[in-house]
Design a protein around this motif. Structure first.
Motif: not given
Ligand code: NAP
Length: 336
Positions: A154-156, A179-181, A195-197, A273-275, A321-323
């Protein structure tokens, strides 16, 4: 509603840690709204909130109590409030089909301007996190080379797209699985990806960013953070957004033991922290709404239907599981 039965064991959360329960709603008091939830967010911060010890972004979940989190709901009854029935609002009581909330705690969203799910994703906290991380924390400059981890999430995915639109010269990403890459490059606008894995992050960064990186948007921590530090150019900037690789013991909690690289390369590492950055929200909403209208950014989400599948959606998101934004639709009469 979904409640917490017990805290996860060391291997991470499993379905039996949660229960689906029917509980009576409290009576709607003056100044409160009865909502029917349309869609809710599942996100990594909820993983931290399952623990007792580590305080993450907000309060931890309590055993025997419902989970909570961001959701979009439609008002079906309002007592003594200016918000009329039929209004769609964003609020904090997800993980349930109906909720009673204080009218003062919600924000009204315009579902004619963008679908309900977008107000949790690209126009919600997700997009806002990407925008703040790039503009306020990493202080992205035109011409920068940017690396984003969890780049299809989501964020990425938002950060990768926004970085290009904000003038980055080259944006590379990492994700789990071929597939994601492929999708990162073919569909999500990344110049290259790995692909980091399947490949050590250090080798991969040498290949996809041979001249080094100016900005690392870090969603994962661990080995990829260590590798990114070794690939930084002089004066590079790291936005420390999240550490999803470090949640479970299987994440091995790699030490950041190469901080001399940050010294030698004059790197700024800044967590956020975004807030804490609400002052940027009007600029963010205006900028990203315009990009959505022009088609320069798209709504990207993975939607699972039904409260009975909410835990699976949450656990699936943690495994990748999500994109795009991981969402649970709670009312299938709405398109999200
Ligand atoms: N600082 C803030 O205010 C703030 C606010 C929101 C979110 N965040 C952080 O932003 C990051 C992304 O959040 P999001 O909501 O966008 O979630 P997201 O990226 O949509 O979902 C999490 C993703 O993390 C990956 N992942 C899981 N285990 C992993 C591992 N061991 N190494 C590398 N990647 C792994 C998975 O993708 P793959 O298939 O690629 O592994 C998964 O799709 C999180 O760390 C979250 O805590 C921070």
């Amino acid at each position: 509603m979904v409640t917490l039965v017990r805290r996860p064991e060391s291997g991470g959360p499993v379905p039996d840690d949660f229960a689906l329960e029917h509980r009576p709603l409290p009576a709607v008091q003056p100044g409160q709204l009865l909502l029917r939830n349309i869609v809710m967010s599942v996100d990594p911060s909820m993983r931290g909130r399952l623990e007792t010890s580590e305080k993450h972004y907000t309060t931890n979940f309590e055993i025997g109590q419902p989970l909570d989190g961001s959701a979009i709901g439609v008002v079906i009854d309002a007592v003594g409030s200016a918000i009329a029935a039929g209004t769609v609002v964003r609020h904090r009581l997800g993980w349930r089909e109906h909720a009673v909330v204080d009218a003062a705690s919600v924000s009204v969203v315009d579902v004619d301007a963008a679908p309900a799910g977008a107000w949790l994703g690209i126009l919600g906290q997700t997009g806002f996190t990407a925008y703040v991380g790039l503009t306020r924390i990493a202080q992205l400059r035109p011409g920068d080379v940017v690396f984003v981890s969890a780049a299809a999430g989501a964020v990425g995915s938002a950060a990768g797209r926004f970085a290009k639109l904000l003038g980055a010269a080259r944006v590379v990403g990492s994700a789990g699985g071929s597939a994601k890459v492929r999708a990162l490059v073919d569909e999500l606008g990344y110049d290259d990806a790995f692909d980091y894995r399947a490949e050590a992050a250090g080798d991969a960064l040498t290949r996809v960013a041979p001249d080094g990186i100016d900005v690392y948007f870090d969603n994962v921590g661990g080995a990829q953070l260590v590798a990114a530090l070794e690939a930084m150019r002089l004066g590079g900037r790291v936005a420390l957004c999240g550490m999803i690789s470090q949640f479970d013991e299987s994440g091995a909690r790699e030490d950041i033991n190469r901080l001399i690289e940050a010294v030698l390369r004059r790197v700024t590492l800044r967590g956020f922290i975004v807030r804490d950055h609400e002052e940027a929200r009007p600029e963010f909403e205006q900028t990203v709404s315009a990009w959505l209208r022009s088609g320069e950014v798209a709504v990207l989400q993975t939607v699972v239907d039904g409260i009975e599948h909410a835990v699976d959606a949450f656990l699936g998101m943690l495994k990748g599981d999500n994109v795009g934004k991981a969402l649970v639709r709670l009312d299938t009469s709405w398109s999200v």
